[in-house]
Design a protein around this motif. Structure first.
Motif, short mmCIF file in Angstrom:
data_model
loop_
_atom_site.label_atom_id
_atom_site.label_comp_id
_atom_site.label_asym_id
_atom_site.label_seq_id
_atom_site.Cartn_x
_atom_site.Cartn_y
_atom_site.Cartn_z
N GLN A 42 0.84 -1.20 0.00
CA GLN A 42 0.00 0.00 0.00
C GLN A 42 0.87 1.25 0.00
OE1 GLN A 42 -3.17 0.16 2.88
NE2 GLN A 42 -3.46 -2.06 2.83
N GLY A 43 0.24 2.39 -0.25
CA GLY A 43 0.93 3.66 -0.10
C GLY A 43 0.98 4.05 1.37
N LEU A 44 1.58 5.20 1.63
CA LEU A 44 1.68 5.67 3.01
C LEU A 44 0.37 6.34 3.43
CD1 LEU A 44 4.72 5.59 1.99
CD2 LEU A 44 5.15 7.33 3.73
N GLN A 45 0.10 6.26 4.73
CA GLN A 45 -1.03 7.01 5.28
C GLN A 45 -0.60 7.63 6.60
OE1 GLN A 45 -4.20 4.15 7.06
NE2 GLN A 45 -3.32 3.07 5.32
N LEU A 46 -1.19 8.78 6.92
CA LEU A 46 -0.82 9.49 8.13
C LEU A 46 -1.27 8.70 9.35
CD1 LEU A 46 0.29 12.21 9.33
CD2 LEU A 46 -2.11 12.91 9.49
N LEU A 47 -0.34 8.56 10.31
CA LEU A 47 -0.67 7.92 11.58
C LEU A 47 -1.00 9.00 12.63
CD1 LEU A 47 -0.78 5.11 12.90
CD2 LEU A 47 1.63 5.38 13.48
N ASP B 1 -13.42 10.90 1.57
CA ASP B 1 -12.01 10.51 1.67
C ASP B 1 -11.24 10.94 0.44
OD1 ASP B 1 -12.02 7.31 3.46
OD2 ASP B 1 -12.13 9.40 4.12
N VAL B 2 -10.04 11.38 0.67
CA VAL B 2 -9.16 11.73 -0.43
C VAL B 2 -8.73 10.46 -1.15
CG1 VAL B 2 -6.93 12.71 -1.05
CG2 VAL B 2 -8.28 13.73 0.78
N LYS B 3 -8.77 10.53 -2.47
CA LYS B 3 -8.31 9.37 -3.21
C LYS B 3 -7.24 9.82 -4.20
CE LYS B 3 -9.87 5.25 -5.50
NZ LYS B 3 -10.24 4.09 -4.81
N VAL B 4 -6.10 9.15 -4.12
CA VAL B 4 -5.01 9.38 -5.05
C VAL B 4 -4.79 8.07 -5.79
CG1 VAL B 4 -2.61 10.05 -5.33
CG2 VAL B 4 -3.98 11.08 -3.50
N THR B 5 -4.91 8.11 -7.09
CA THR B 5 -4.74 6.89 -7.88
C THR B 5 -3.54 7.03 -8.80
OG1 THR B 5 -6.29 7.74 -9.54
CG2 THR B 5 -7.20 6.33 -7.83
N GLN B 6 -2.89 5.90 -9.01
CA GLN B 6 -1.75 5.85 -9.92
C GLN B 6 -2.08 4.85 -11.02
OE1 GLN B 6 1.24 6.30 -6.20
NE2 GLN B 6 2.25 5.90 -8.14
N SER B 7 -1.60 5.16 -12.22
CA SER B 7 -2.07 4.45 -13.41
C SER B 7 -1.73 2.97 -13.41
CB SER B 7 -1.51 5.11 -14.67
OG SER B 7 -0.11 5.29 -14.56
N SER B 8 -0.60 2.58 -12.82
CA SER B 8 -0.20 1.18 -12.83
C SER B 8 0.35 0.79 -11.47
CB SER B 8 0.89 0.93 -13.89
OG SER B 8 0.50 1.38 -15.16
N ARG B 9 0.12 -0.46 -11.04
CA ARG B 9 0.76 -0.94 -9.83
C ARG B 9 2.14 -1.51 -10.13
NH1 ARG B 9 -2.03 -1.74 -5.13
NH2 ARG B 9 0.10 -1.81 -4.35
N GLY B 98 0.16 24.81 3.78
CA GLY B 98 1.45 25.12 4.37
C GLY B 98 2.09 23.98 5.12
N ARG B 99 2.88 24.33 6.12
CA ARG B 99 3.77 23.38 6.77
C ARG B 99 3.04 22.29 7.53
NH1 ARG B 99 9.07 25.43 7.39
NH2 ARG B 99 9.32 24.01 9.14
N THR B 100 1.77 22.51 7.88
CA THR B 100 1.04 21.52 8.67
C THR B 100 0.23 20.55 7.82
OG1 THR B 100 -0.86 22.98 8.87
CG2 THR B 100 0.84 23.15 10.58
N ASP B 101 0.32 20.68 6.51
CA ASP B 101 -0.48 19.83 5.60
C ASP B 101 -0.20 18.36 5.79
OD1 ASP B 101 -0.62 21.77 2.48
OD2 ASP B 101 -1.66 21.99 4.42
N THR B 102 -1.24 17.56 5.69
CA THR B 102 -1.10 16.12 5.56
C THR B 102 -0.95 15.79 4.08
OG1 THR B 102 -2.42 15.66 7.52
CG2 THR B 102 -2.29 13.91 5.87
N GLN B 103 -0.04 14.90 3.77
CA GLN B 103 0.06 14.41 2.40
C GLN B 103 -0.70 13.10 2.27
OE1 GLN B 103 4.01 14.40 0.69
NE2 GLN B 103 4.47 16.45 1.46
N TYR B 104 -1.40 12.95 1.15
CA TYR B 104 -2.19 11.75 0.88
C TYR B 104 -1.54 11.02 -0.29
CZ TYR B 104 -5.62 13.99 3.86
OH TYR B 104 -6.25 14.58 4.91
N PHE B 105 -1.29 9.74 -0.07
CA PHE B 105 -0.49 8.97 -1.02
C PHE B 105 -1.32 8.01 -1.86
CE2 PHE B 105 3.95 9.83 -0.01
CZ PHE B 105 3.83 10.55 1.17
N GLY B 106 -0.87 7.81 -3.08
CA GLY B 106 -1.37 6.74 -3.91
C GLY B 106 -0.75 5.41 -3.51
#
Lengths: 113, 114
Positions: A42-47, B1-9, B98-106
């Protein structure tokens, strides 16, 4: 410049035992710290994340981390782990006003029965 | 929910090929990121985009380029793939406050270059 050091690359632990993952940071500006988890395939998720205020931050699944300014640390702990906590854990520090992150090398936690 | 998709696994390419990795987010986020993940090295930032058509080099941009023609889509391009670009590639997005943002990953794309 901001940087993060995760002191353990792998932590084996038995189910229901406590675990601590160590993270030290360096930063020349106000510190915002994050723990992310990556479950297998899986990708990363915030803990959890520390922004300000109380130095103890908790997640919804029983993890907690304590921000210690004097020791420049942000260690992650869980008093009793489950098999499902098997994952890689990354500590990160915010590096600029755009919200870019500097990640540590990661700690692989393997929970066995 | 935020969804980040990537074209290929999973992707297998040959040395010298041009490779496109696509990433799409559905939450109207301003910022998008491309990382590569290698064992023992954690995540390293390749490129960052803070707006449509705006981009900034990260820590390891050599051999890569990016394109962001639409807000929701951020593409990573390997102009001429090499074996040392075999890696896991992760895309992320954040709201842009800014600096406190959460990043959401694919979920990541595991690229093998033969």
């Amino acid at each position: 410049a901001q940087s993060v050091t995760q002191l353990d690359s792998q932590v084996p632990v038995f189910e229901e035992a406590p675990v601590e993952l160590r993270c030290n940071y360096s930063s020349s500006v106000s510190v915002y710290l994050f723990w992310y988890v990556q479950y297998p395939n899986q990708g990363l998720q915030l803990l959890l994340k520390y922004l300000s205020g109380s130095t103890l931050v908790e997640s919804i699944n029983g993890f907690e981390a304590e921000f210690n300014k004097s020791q420049t640390s942000f260690h992650l702990r869980k008093p009793s782990v489950h098999i499902s906590d098997t994952a890689e854990y990354f500590c990160a520090v915010s590096v600029d006003s755009w919200g870019k992150l500097q990640f540590g090398a990661g700690t692989q936690v393997v929970v066995t029965p | 929910d935020v969804k980040v998709t990537q074209s290929s696994r999973y992707l297998v390419k040959r040395t010298g090929e041009k490779v496109f990795l696509e990433c799409v987010q559905d939450m109207d986020h301003e910022n998008m990121f491309w990382y590569r993940q290698d064992p023992g090295l954690g995540l390293r930032l390749i490129y960052f985009s803070y707006d449509v058509k705006m981009k900034e080099k990260g820590d390891i941009p050599e051999g890569y380029s990016v394109s962001r023609e639409k807000k929701e889509r951020f593409s990573l391009i390997l102009e001429s793939a090499s074996t040392n670009q075999t890696s896991m590639y992760l895309c992320a997005s954040s709201i842009g406050q800014g600096r406190t943002d959460t990043q959401y990953f694919g979920p990541g794309t595991r690229l093998t270059v033969l």
